[in-house]
Design a protein around this motif. Structure first.
Motif, PDB file in Angstrom:
ATOM      1  N   ALA A  94       0.828  -1.213   0.000  1.00  0.00           N
ATOM      2  CA  ALA A  94       0.000   0.000   0.000  1.00  0.00           C
ATOM      3  C   ALA A  94       0.861   1.260   0.000  1.00  0.00           C
ATOM      4  O   ALA A  94       0.596   2.227  -0.755  1.00  0.00           O
ATOM      5  N   VAL A  95       1.893   1.331   0.824  1.00  0.00           N
ATOM      6  CA  VAL A  95       2.759   2.505   0.904  1.00  0.00           C
ATOM      7  C   VAL A  95       3.476   2.733  -0.414  1.00  0.00           C
ATOM      8  O   VAL A  95       3.567   3.862  -0.927  1.00  0.00           O
ATOM      9  N   GLU A  96       4.009   1.678  -0.987  1.00  0.00           N
ATOM     10  CA  GLU A  96       4.738   1.797  -2.246  1.00  0.00           C
ATOM     11  C   GLU A  96       3.825   2.252  -3.383  1.00  0.00           C
ATOM     12  O   GLU A  96       4.243   3.037  -4.252  1.00  0.00           O
ATOM     13  N   LEU A 123       4.236   5.704  -5.504  1.00  0.00           N
ATOM     14  CA  LEU A 123       4.322   5.638  -6.961  1.00  0.00           C
ATOM     15  C   LEU A 123       3.307   6.588  -7.603  1.00  0.00           C
ATOM     16  O   LEU A 123       3.631   7.307  -8.571  1.00  0.00           O
ATOM     17  N   GLU A 124       2.080   6.649  -7.057  1.00  0.00           N
ATOM     18  CA  GLU A 124       1.076   7.531  -7.620  1.00  0.00           C
ATOM     19  C   GLU A 124       1.486   8.999  -7.452  1.00  0.00           C
ATOM     20  O   GLU A 124       1.318   9.824  -8.367  1.00  0.00           O
ATOM     21  N   LYS A 133       4.215   9.749  -9.930  1.00  0.00           N
ATOM     22  CA  LYS A 133       3.690   9.849 -11.286  1.00  0.00           C
ATOM     23  C   LYS A 133       3.073  11.235 -11.521  1.00  0.00           C
ATOM     24  O   LYS A 133       3.240  11.840 -12.601  1.00  0.00           O
ATOM     25  N   ALA A 134       2.359  11.737 -10.501  1.00  0.00           N
ATOM     26  CA  ALA A 134       1.786  13.077 -10.633  1.00  0.00           C
ATOM     27  C   ALA A 134       2.877  14.129 -10.753  1.00  0.00           C
ATOM     28  O   ALA A 134       2.786  15.068 -11.572  1.00  0.00           O
ATOM     29  N   GLN A 135       3.927  13.975  -9.951  1.00  0.00           N
ATOM     30  CA  GLN A 135       5.049  14.915 -10.038  1.00  0.00           C
ATOM     31  C   GLN A 135       5.730  14.815 -11.396  1.00  0.00           C
ATOM     32  O   GLN A 135       6.140  15.848 -11.975  1.00  0.00           O
ATOM     33  N   SER A 193      12.647   8.947 -13.905  1.00  0.00           N
ATOM     34  CA  SER A 193      13.504   7.921 -13.296  1.00  0.00           C
ATOM     35  C   SER A 193      12.985   7.517 -11.922  1.00  0.00           C
ATOM     36  O   SER A 193      13.043   6.332 -11.542  1.00  0.00           O
ATOM     37  N   GLN A 194      12.457   8.473 -11.186  1.00  0.00           N
ATOM     38  CA  GLN A 194      11.911   8.154  -9.867  1.00  0.00           C
ATOM     39  C   GLN A 194      10.675   7.274  -9.988  1.00  0.00           C
ATOM     40  O   GLN A 194      10.461   6.363  -9.165  1.00  0.00           O
ATOM     41  N   VAL A 195       9.882   7.502 -10.999  1.00  0.00           N
ATOM     42  CA  VAL A 195       8.729   6.634 -11.231  1.00  0.00           C
ATOM     43  C   VAL A 195       9.182   5.213 -11.530  1.00  0.00           C
ATOM     44  O   VAL A 195       8.615   4.223 -11.026  1.00  0.00           O
ATOM     45  N   THR A 196      10.214   5.097 -12.342  1.00  0.00           N
ATOM     46  CA  THR A 196      10.737   3.761 -12.664  1.00  0.00           C
ATOM     47  C   THR A 196      11.259   3.066 -11.414  1.00  0.00           C
ATOM     48  O   THR A 196      11.053   1.862 -11.206  1.00  0.00           O
TER      49      THR A 196
END
Length: 443
Positions: free
Chosen positions: A109-111, A115-116, A119-121, A158-161
């Protein structure tokens, strides 16, 4: 005086009678014991029934035998890469799973939230980068602003990946198709990195590792046929081939490691199982072999029993005249002046004397059990003990290197109480090289 002499005579007669009686008893016992000894000393043992085979040259497939351990070509113990609490177990024991199938799900749940947010950022940074490009095209934006927007958009992607990779670590997937083992974890359990979850084995193809002495290394090569057997039986139903030979010999044991691969479509082979391994070598011809049951091992060496026709007995010496023939011979030697004998009385007495003997012989013949008539065309058979030098063994057969000739009839069963020179009867209805069930089916 007369009474005294009479008393002495009576005492002497009593002593004489006692001596005669005691002597008779002692003599009878002596003669009886001596007769029993002579009877058993000259008694011929009955012929033993044995099973035989004819030794003849045949083809022989030599091999190198060893003991091996079965392993799966692809088999691993799956562990988790990250910490977490078990949320869902998506497999059960002995389930066949596909490649990349999800086996375990940890709480993520935290991860997912991180991630969401990232993704917005990333979307925001990408929009800023697009505006910077448009301003640069119009000539109102600086290069520094464009470069900063480009770096921010790239870092956000890259952070999203990275967060997606962290999220994927919360799932345990199968690296290949195979059979899952018994789960080693429970729902709600906290797992640390490296905790074993389940074993996954691909049972379609098995790998067999075994060792052979360095003296047999020149006989082996890649691609040679390998046969495997389970347990202590003689059957080796599994066939494969050598796939690898270790180029180094272990200096401590003088053994070299060999690896073979065997197809396992029915799943009868299990990783970790003990197997008997036989590497088949090129076939040889004109090799004398016997069933292993024919070979007997003793302190003096290995020997077999060969069945041979009995040697004909030497010519018997001239037998003495029978008792009933002696009076006739004596009568012919009497002088001429001897008194004539009444012919009727002479004829009657021998006939009367023979009647009891004839009756006794008939009664004895009637009391004896009927015996089958001996086959005059079949010679008597005796045993000859022959010491041999055994060689290689394979599937219940043994190679005889020395001491055996082609065509010899060798005893294969029933030799427990045999000895050299013993008479035997051959009965080949029982084949010791086959199991009792197979023989019953054939009959």
């Amino acid at each position: 005086m007369f009474k005294r002499i009479l008393r002495i005579v009576i005492v002497f007669l009593v002593l004489l009678v006692l001596v005669v009686v005691v002597g008779g008893i002692v003599g009878f016992n002596f003669l009886r014991d001596n007769g029993i000894k002579q009877y058993f000393a000259t008694m011929k043992p009955p012929a033993a029934t044995v099973s035989t085979t004819i030794a003849k040259p045949s083809s022989w497939t030599p091999g190198v035998e060893a003991i091996g351990t079965v392993r799966a070509v692809r088999g691993v113990d799956l562990t988790v890469e990250t910490t977490g609490i078990v949320k869902e177990i998506l497999f059960h024991a002995n389930q066949k799973v596909e490649d990349n199938a999800v086996l375990l799900q940890l709480d993520d749940a935290v991860e997912r939230a991180d991630l969401e947010a990232q993704k917005a950022q990333a979307v925001s940074d990408q929009a800023a980068f697009t505006r910077a490009i448009e301003l640069q095209r119009r000539g109102v934006g600086t290069d520094a602003t464009l470069d900063a927007a480009r770096a921010a958009a790239s870092a956000s992607a890259s952070q999203v990946t990275r967060l997606q990779a962290v999220l994927d670590q919360k799932q345990l997937t199968a690296p290949f198709a195979g059979t899952a083992g018994i789960p080693k974890i429970d729902i709600g359990q906290y797992l640390a990195p490296g905790t074993a979850v389940v074993t996954l084995q691909d049972l379609d193809t098995m790998r067999v590792d075994f060792s052979v002495p360095e003296q047999q290394l020149p006989l082996l090569k890649i691609g040679q046929t390998v046969r495997l057997g389970l347990g202590g039986g003689g059957d080796m139903p599994f066939a494969g081939a050598i796939r690898g030979i270790d180029p180094k010999i272990d200096p401590s044991s003088r053994l070299v490691n060999i690896r073979a691969e065997v197809a396992n479509p029915d799943g009868k082979l299990t990783p970790g199982q003990f197997v008997r391994v036989r590497v088949e070598l090129p076939e040889e011809q004109n090799v004398l072999v016997l069933p292993q049951t024919a070979l007997t091992t003793s302190l003096y060496g290995d020997y077999i029993f060969v069945v041979q026709p009995a040697k004909p007995a030497a010519a018997a010496p001239t037998q003495p005249a029978k008792p009933e023939q002696k009076p006739a011979a004596a009568a012919t030697d009497k002088p001429a002046d001897s008194k004539p004998v009444d012919s009727k009385a002479a004829d009657a007495k021998p006939a009367d004397a023979m009647k009891p003997a004839a009756d006794a012989s008939k009664a004895a013949d009637a009391a004896k059990p009927e015996k089958p008539a001996a086959d005059p065309a079949k010679p008597a058979l005796v045993l000859s003990q022959v010491f041999v030098k055994p060689g290689r063994r394979n599937q219940g057969m043994v190679e005889i290197v020395e001491g055996l000739k082609a065509g010899d009839e060798v005893v294969t069963a029933g030799q427990n109480r045999l000895f050299n020179g013993m008479s035997v009867n051959v009965d080949n209805t029982v084949d010791p090289t086959k199991s009792a069930n197979k023989q019953a089916d054939q009959q």
